[in-house]
Design a protein around this motif. Structure first.
Motif, PDB file in Angstrom:
ATOM      1  N   PHE A  30       0.388   8.260  18.777  1.00 32.82           N
ATOM      2  CA  PHE A  30       1.451   7.022  19.260  1.00 32.82           C
ATOM      3  C   PHE A  30       1.758   6.214  17.991  1.00 32.82           C
ATOM      4  O   PHE A  30       2.096   4.983  18.065  1.00 32.82           O
ATOM      5  N   SER A  31       1.215   6.536  16.513  1.00 34.51           N
ATOM      6  CA  SER A  31       1.437   5.534  15.550  1.00 34.51           C
ATOM      7  C   SER A  31       2.961   5.557  15.148  1.00 34.51           C
ATOM      8  O   SER A  31       3.695   6.437  15.307  1.00 34.51           O
ATOM      9  N   ASP A  32       3.426   4.287  14.694  1.00 37.37           N
ATOM     10  CA  ASP A  32       4.768   4.138  14.601  1.00 37.37           C
ATOM     11  C   ASP A  32       4.822   3.355  13.074  1.00 37.37           C
ATOM     12  O   ASP A  32       6.132   2.946  12.934  1.00 37.37           O
ATOM     13  N   CYS A  33       3.637   3.434  12.479  1.00 41.34           N
ATOM     14  CA  CYS A  33       4.101   3.169  10.911  1.00 41.34           C
ATOM     15  C   CYS A  33       2.794   3.645  10.330  1.00 41.34           C
ATOM     16  O   CYS A  33       2.114   4.154  10.560  1.00 41.34           O
ATOM     17  N   LYS A  34       3.192   3.716   8.697  1.00 45.20           N
ATOM     18  CA  LYS A  34       1.880   4.176   8.037  1.00 45.20           C
ATOM     19  C   LYS A  34       1.650   3.233   6.747  1.00 45.20           C
ATOM     20  O   LYS A  34       2.694   2.746   6.205  1.00 45.20           O
ATOM     21  N   PHE A  35       0.590   3.409   6.177  1.00 45.54           N
ATOM     22  CA  PHE A  35       0.189   2.568   4.990  1.00 45.54           C
ATOM     23  C   PHE A  35      -0.122   3.653   4.038  1.00 45.54           C
ATOM     24  O   PHE A  35      -1.140   4.564   4.090  1.00 45.54           O
ATOM     25  N   ILE A  36       0.533   3.417   2.639  1.00 43.65           N
ATOM     26  CA  ILE A  36       0.116   4.154   1.575  1.00 43.65           C
ATOM     27  C   ILE A  36      -0.829   3.405   0.760  1.00 43.65           C
ATOM     28  O   ILE A  36      -0.287   2.393   0.056  1.00 43.65           O
ATOM     29  N   VAL A  37      -1.874   3.583   0.783  1.00 42.45           N
ATOM     30  CA  VAL A  37      -2.900   2.850   0.064  1.00 42.45           C
ATOM     31  C   VAL A  37      -3.727   3.433  -1.163  1.00 42.45           C
ATOM     32  O   VAL A  37      -4.064   4.579  -1.265  1.00 42.45           O
ATOM     33  N   GLY A  38      -4.061   2.503  -2.085  1.00 47.25           N
ATOM     34  CA  GLY A  38      -4.593   2.894  -3.430  1.00 47.25           C
ATOM     35  C   GLY A  38      -3.549   3.130  -4.438  1.00 47.25           C
ATOM     36  O   GLY A  38      -2.473   2.920  -4.484  1.00 47.25           O
ATOM     37  N   ASN A  39      -4.125   3.528  -5.713  1.00 39.90           N
ATOM     38  CA  ASN A  39      -3.173   4.014  -6.673  1.00 39.90           C
ATOM     39  C   ASN A  39      -3.675   4.862  -7.589  1.00 39.90           C
ATOM     40  O   ASN A  39      -5.120   5.192  -7.464  1.00 39.90           O
ATOM     41  N   GLY A  40      -3.271   5.561  -8.605  1.00 41.00           N
ATOM     42  CA  GLY A  40      -3.426   6.481  -9.216  1.00 41.00           C
ATOM     43  C   GLY A  40      -3.835   7.856  -8.396  1.00 41.00           C
ATOM     44  O   GLY A  40      -3.095   8.175  -7.654  1.00 41.00           O
ATOM     45  N   SER A  41      -5.149   8.669  -8.839  1.00 46.52           N
ATOM     46  CA  SER A  41      -5.498   9.755  -8.222  1.00 46.52           C
ATOM     47  C   SER A  41      -6.037   9.221  -6.692  1.00 46.52           C
ATOM     48  O   SER A  41      -6.182  10.390  -5.812  1.00 46.52           O
TER      49      SER A  41
END
Length: 450
Positions: A30-41
């Protein structure tokens, strides 16, 4: 309604809301959003639920339901993936697994960013309790960032006592410049002499030059990246032999500075006017940390309770206990009660306790600390960030404030004088005989002033 429970009926398999939250967290259902977390690899994507996040944080509420609401994909480059995952775990399940000081620092940063005050308390309590010589540098920088004075004092005490080993460790070269300067300001530092600190500055500056793509063999570059560090070195405590044998000096000082400083330490006279005004002029050597902190015998003065009762804390319970000692001592910590539970087994909970030490005669506050302890329904020992000196035959008051709602075991003590290892304590000075709140102070851990 179907009587048969099918495999897809996952809700029926979980008794508590936190268990159902865990299922949503782990499956992303039921997720309705997402988080793109971190940087680089090191980038991970976490599916989430706007409503659940908004219930936990006003930042998420404004993010998703405010007039400037963001889209369904949010980029978070400034938080490590492991810390962000722990934060989501806390939001969905009310539980968090802290395995290291580094993780607790990262998680606390995330909790501050998204206004999760109870998670901040949990992280701060873990860091204070877990910090040691391996993590003191990182914890100190965390304390500076969030203005946690108690944690800063605790970390600086650890650094004072373990300076030689900690400075030689590879982690030293990764500290921030502000941390380096704070260490060089310490009066008590367990190092051989100032040349040891010169080599430390050189190692740190060379590593910083690499990070900034500068020439680590160039004196001007080394001085530029190290800021005022060299100005905090007590050159006038170095012997001529130590000075001439220290290769770090030739890399950190220019020729004029090197010549002038050598003249001053060789003459043993008044510092010449040509001595650089930006250099430290102190001839006082750094001293070892006070021996009572390092290897003293810590004793415990326990008070014997004879009548136990209870008091309910509805918001804030303030208890005061006055005492006097016949000889000067250092107090290292105190023992206080925690909440009474109806269950057979005590439950784990977080206790938020304020402790203040007052000079009773002048009502002047000598020190004030706040502690966040994980306790289990029994008495708990609160260790002070550093020992506090108590003068002989002076009346002091310890004020202990409990901030958690619940029932606390309080009572009366059999006598107001305790003799512990030939040290006489007198309690309840100026208090009524039946003042049960005075009994919140159950024991004092102390050492003698030598």
């Amino acid at each position: 309604m179907c009587d048969e429970i099918t495999y897809s009926d996952w809700q029926t398999k979980h008794n508590k809301i936190c268990e159902r939250g865990k299922h949503l967290f782990e499956t992303g259902l039921f997720s309705d959003c997402k988080f793109i977390v971190g940087n680089g690899s090191k980038i991970r994507t976490f599916p989430a639920h706007k409503l659940i996040l908004s219930m936990a944080s006003p930042v998420f509420e404004a993010m998703f339901y405010g007039p400037m609401g963001e889209n369904n994909a949010i980029t978070v480059p400034d938080i490590q993936t492991e810390a962000f995952e722990c934060m989501l775990q806390y939001i969905y399940t009310d539980k968090v697994n802290l395995s290291s000081t580094d993780l607790a620092c990262e998680l606390c940063y995330a909790a501050h960013k998204y206004l999760l005050p109870f998670l901040v308390k949990m992280c701060s309590a873990f860091i204070f309790r877990d910090v040691d010589s391996r993590s003191a540098f990182r914890a100190l920088e965390f304390g500076i960032l969030f203005n946690d004075r108690n944690l800063q004092e605790r970390c600086l005490q650890i650094i004072e006592e373990n300076a030689s080993d900690m400075i030689l460790d590879a982690k030293f070269c990764d500290i921030q410049l502000s941390t380096l300067l704070k260490i060089l300001d310490l009066e008590n530092l367990l190092v051989g002499n100032e040349t040891f600190l010169l080599y430390a500055i050189l190692r740190w500056a060379q590593k910083e030059c690499i990070r900034k793509a500068l020439d680590g063999d160039n004196t001007e570059c080394l001085r530029m990246v190290s800021g005022d560090a060299i100005n905090k070195i007590r050159f006038l405590t170095i012997t001529p032999t130590e000075f001439s044998q220290c290769s770090a000096i030739r890399q950190l000082l220019n020729k004029d500075e090197e010549f002038t400083v050598y003249q001053c330490i060789s003459s043993k006279r008044q510092v010449k006017t040509s001595y650089p005004e930006y250099f430290c002029r102190s001839r006082k050597k750094r001293t070892r940390p006070p021996s009572f902190i390092m290897d003293c015998l810590v004793m415990c003065c326990n008070r014997t309770i004879v009548r136990i009762s209870e008091v309910r804390n509805k918001s804030q319970l303030c208890c005061r206990s006055s005492f006097m000692v016949e000889c000067s001592i250092y107090i290292h910590g105190i023992k206080v009660p925690t909440q009474t539970f109806m269950e057979k087994e005590p439950s784990m909970y977080q206790e938020h306790i304020g402790v203040a030490l007052l000079n009773t005669e002048t009502s002047q506050e000598i020190m004030s600390w706040t502690f966040n302890e994980y306790v289990t329904g029994v008495s708990t020992f609160i260790k002070f960030p550093k020992p506090v000196k108590i003068k002989r035959e002076k009346v002091y008051t310890l004020q202990i404030t409990f901030h958690e709602k619940g029932v606390y075991p309080i009572g009366n003590y059999s006598k107001h004088t305790n003799l512990c290892n030939n040290v006489l304590f007198t309690f309840g000075l100026g208090e009524k005989e039946d003042n049960i709140l005075e009994s919140a102070l159950q024991a004092i851990h102390f050492s003698l002033v030598i």
